[in-house]
Every structure is written in C-alpha cells, then in structure tokens.
Write a protein that holds these residues in place. Structure first.
Motif, short mmCIF file in Angstrom:
data_model
loop_
_atom_site.label_atom_id
_atom_site.label_comp_id
_atom_site.label_asym_id
_atom_site.label_seq_id
_atom_site.Cartn_x
_atom_site.Cartn_y
_atom_site.Cartn_z
N LEU A 163 14.01 45.88 -17.94
CA LEU A 163 15.17 46.68 -17.61
C LEU A 163 15.53 47.57 -18.79
O LEU A 163 15.22 47.24 -19.93
CB LEU A 163 16.35 45.80 -17.20
CG LEU A 163 16.80 44.74 -18.19
CD1 LEU A 163 18.21 45.02 -18.65
CD2 LEU A 163 16.76 43.36 -17.54
N VAL A 164 16.15 48.69 -18.48
CA VAL A 164 16.49 49.66 -19.52
C VAL A 164 17.99 49.93 -19.47
O VAL A 164 18.63 49.76 -18.43
CB VAL A 164 15.71 50.98 -19.35
CG1 VAL A 164 14.22 50.75 -19.53
CG2 VAL A 164 15.98 51.62 -17.99
N ASP A 165 18.54 50.35 -20.60
CA ASP A 165 19.95 50.72 -20.64
C ASP A 165 20.18 52.08 -20.01
O ASP A 165 21.24 52.37 -19.49
CB ASP A 165 20.44 50.74 -22.10
CG ASP A 165 21.10 49.43 -22.49
OD1 ASP A 165 21.20 48.54 -21.61
OD2 ASP A 165 21.52 49.29 -23.64
N ASP A 166 19.17 52.94 -20.07
CA ASP A 166 19.32 54.32 -19.62
C ASP A 166 18.01 54.80 -19.02
O ASP A 166 17.00 54.92 -19.70
CB ASP A 166 19.70 55.19 -20.83
CG ASP A 166 20.01 56.62 -20.44
OD1 ASP A 166 19.80 56.99 -19.26
OD2 ASP A 166 20.47 57.37 -21.32
N LEU A 167 18.03 55.10 -17.71
CA LEU A 167 16.82 55.54 -17.02
C LEU A 167 16.36 56.94 -17.42
O LEU A 167 15.24 57.33 -17.14
CB LEU A 167 17.06 55.54 -15.50
CG LEU A 167 16.89 54.21 -14.77
CD1 LEU A 167 17.34 54.36 -13.34
CD2 LEU A 167 15.45 53.74 -14.82
N GLN A 168 17.23 57.69 -18.09
CA GLN A 168 16.89 59.09 -18.37
C GLN A 168 15.66 59.22 -19.27
O GLN A 168 14.91 60.18 -19.15
CB GLN A 168 18.09 59.80 -19.00
CG GLN A 168 19.22 59.99 -17.99
CD GLN A 168 20.36 60.80 -18.57
OE1 GLN A 168 20.17 61.96 -18.90
NE2 GLN A 168 21.51 60.19 -18.67
N HIS A 169 15.45 58.25 -20.17
CA HIS A 169 14.26 58.31 -21.03
C HIS A 169 12.99 58.30 -20.16
O HIS A 169 12.08 59.10 -20.36
CB HIS A 169 14.22 57.11 -21.99
CG HIS A 169 15.26 57.16 -23.05
ND1 HIS A 169 15.04 57.68 -24.29
CD2 HIS A 169 16.55 56.74 -23.05
CE1 HIS A 169 16.14 57.59 -25.02
NE2 HIS A 169 17.07 57.02 -24.29
N LEU A 170 12.95 57.39 -19.20
CA LEU A 170 11.78 57.28 -18.34
C LEU A 170 11.63 58.51 -17.46
O LEU A 170 10.52 58.98 -17.21
CB LEU A 170 11.90 56.03 -17.45
CG LEU A 170 11.45 54.72 -18.08
CD1 LEU A 170 11.91 53.54 -17.24
CD2 LEU A 170 9.95 54.67 -18.27
N GLN A 171 12.75 59.04 -16.99
CA GLN A 171 12.68 60.20 -16.11
C GLN A 171 12.21 61.44 -16.86
O GLN A 171 11.35 62.17 -16.39
CB GLN A 171 14.05 60.44 -15.47
CG GLN A 171 14.38 59.36 -14.44
CD GLN A 171 15.82 59.44 -13.96
OE1 GLN A 171 16.67 59.97 -14.64
NE2 GLN A 171 16.07 58.89 -12.79
N LYS A 172 12.77 61.66 -18.05
CA LYS A 172 12.38 62.82 -18.85
C LYS A 172 10.91 62.76 -19.24
O LYS A 172 10.23 63.77 -19.33
CB LYS A 172 13.25 62.90 -20.11
CG LYS A 172 14.66 63.41 -19.85
CD LYS A 172 15.47 63.38 -21.13
CE LYS A 172 16.91 63.78 -20.87
NZ LYS A 172 17.76 63.60 -22.06
N GLY A 173 10.43 61.56 -19.48
CA GLY A 173 9.04 61.40 -19.90
C GLY A 173 8.06 61.37 -18.73
O GLY A 173 6.86 61.27 -18.93
N GLY A 174 8.60 61.40 -17.50
CA GLY A 174 7.74 61.39 -16.32
C GLY A 174 7.04 60.07 -16.09
O GLY A 174 6.00 60.00 -15.44
#
Length: 289
Positions: A163-174
């Motif tokens: 689990l992650v604190d913030d999904l934006q890292h994964l989304q930005k990195g594709g």
C-alpha cells in the motif's frame, strides 16, 4: 570465486538483498539508475535508500528511473563467462521495467555463456526470495534448467501485497494499471495493491492505513499454512519503526515463520513514495542474519 560452480546467479538492485546474503550465496547484482536533478546514480552502489529519502525531501520534481543498459548486461555476461557455463538472471517484473527484456536481448548477443532470464513478476524482497532459492540450488550444483523450473514453480507460491500513502507517484510514473479508476476521490483511499500478470493493479479499496494492513494480515492467514517452512518480509519506505512493530505482530501470528524486514530502495521508492508498506511471503527458509 567458487570453481566448482558452473551457474552464476544474477539479479538487479531492486531485490534489495542484504549484503550478508549476497556474499554468502555468491549473488551478482546489476544496478538500475536513478536520475536526480540531472545527475544519474547507480541504485544501492551510489545511492542508498537512506540518502535517497533525504534527497527526495528537497526536490520539487520526482526523480526518474532507468533500467540497466543492454551493454552493461553484455559486459557482465562476458565477464561471468570466464568463470561460469551459465547464468540465471532474475529481474523485477517486466510490467514495470524493461530490465528483464534488456537481459533477454543481451543474452542473445553474448557467446560463451548460456543465459537464462527469469521475469520474477514481482519486485523487492519477494524477488529476492526467488534469487536466494536459485542461489542455494546453484551452490548445490543443480543443473540450470532444473533451477529455472523450480523457480518458475516457486513464483506461483510467492505472494506480495503493498500500500502507498499517495497514488500519484505510481500514476505519474505510469506504473499503475487501471489508474483512471482511482483518480479524483479515489486518491483519498488506501488501496491494497498487488501484481497481476506482471502489472501493479489495485486489489481492494480500503479507507485507512490500519484497516489496509489488517486486511493484508487476514489475506496472509488465509494463504499461509502455519506448519509449512516460510519466510515473511515486511518492506518499508523510510518507516523502520513501523516495520519493526509489524514484524513483531507477524512473529506472534506465525511463530514458525522467519519474519525479516526489508525496504523499498531508490528505484521502487521513486514510484511508491515515502511511507509505502509491503508484505511478502514465500515457502522457503531464509536464515536470519
């Protein structure tokens, strides 16, 4: 070098294996790269996890990551050919990195050594479990084809959730499949993630971090045979005390299991973000250091 050993075992830096185990089992590692403010660092060799999380706090933009160059693989394979007949290389999931494919391509270009690439379909310590088992078998002199078959079977029994604190890292990195489904209000939840067919996908939407961890522990209890030899790993992104607390809980839950702590280093930490947590398990025994 171990003269009688004809099969080398190679992994990449994202297995985050302790140096003690790397040396004990004669494991070779090729680093991935992290680009921070225009400067490239070789993960684990030039950039430790601790230094990475320090640097990231001062950055406005996320670092970038890159796989090892095909030339780095061919050079290493050629070097290994002086001492080994074959090399089994186990790499992070092909769905989040081109590292495995680079190994495949390089393996087709070198002569004098037989290359057996394996897509772990995971990353971090669960990938490391597969590497350690392959290395043990190589030291026992088991034929490379048999090791590949054994590790392919072991992959199916190796599980991991995170689990992650913030999904934006994964989304930005594709790196997150079905990312659109988690935009907007979904960024407020703590989804449990896992690998499916080499890709990172959401498993379940959970409202809080504690509930997400409790759910993962429930999944572990459903999956794990308490009488089976087993190693569990708690993986953290710069949360050492939290990892120790969960390690203690898991030791109580699974008294016969080895429970070890590992970490998300610079490459995986770039995509998951600080505060990420992971739990993996595999039916092998890893000696506690």
């Amino acid at each position: 070098m171990i003269d009688s050993m004809t099969t080398a075992i190679l992994t990449d830096s994202t297995a985050y294996l302790p140096n003690t185990l790397v040396e004990k089992y004669n494991i070779y590692t090729i680093p991935l790269n992290v680009l921070i403010d225009g400067e490239s660092y070789q993960e684990e060799k030039e950039l430790t996890a601790a230094l990475f999380y320090e640097k990231v706090k001062q950055l406005k933009e996320l670092p970038k990551t890159s796989q090892p160059a095909i030339g780095a693989f061919t050079s290493l394979f050629e070097e290994l050919s002086n001492a080994y007949d074959s090399v089994i290389c186990i790499h992070l999931s092909s769905g989040i990195s081109g590292t495995y494919q680079a190994a495949v391509t390089a393996g087709q270009q070198v002569e004098g050594i037989q290359v057996y690439p394996i897509d772990s379909e995971v990353s971090c310590m669960p990938q490391g479990f597969l590497v350690l088992e392959a290395a043990k078998q190589a030291l026992e002199g088991i034929a490379p084809e048999e090791i590949v078959s054994s590790i392919t079977a072991l992959k199916k029994e190796t599980n991991a959730y995170f689990l992650v604190d913030d999904l934006q890292h994964l989304q930005k990195g594709g790196r997150l499949s079905s990312a659109q489904a988690f935009m907007g209000s979904m960024l407020q939840v703590k989804p449990i993630l896992h690998f499916v067919d080499t890709k990172i996908v959401p498993y379940e939407k959970i409202r809080t971090r504690k509930k997400a961890v409790d759910r993962i522990f429930q999944l572990m209890q459903e999956d794990i045979n308490a009488d089976q030899p087993l190693t569990i790993t708690v993986i953290h992104a710069n949360r050492p005390q939290e990892a120790k607390d969960y390690q203690a809980q898991l030791k109580n839950m699974f008294p016969k299991a080895t429970v070890m702590i590992s970490y998300f280093g610079a490459v995986i930490g770039t995509h998951l973000g600080e505060g990420a947590l992971g739990f993996g398990w595999c039916p092998i025994i890893v000696e506690e250091e």
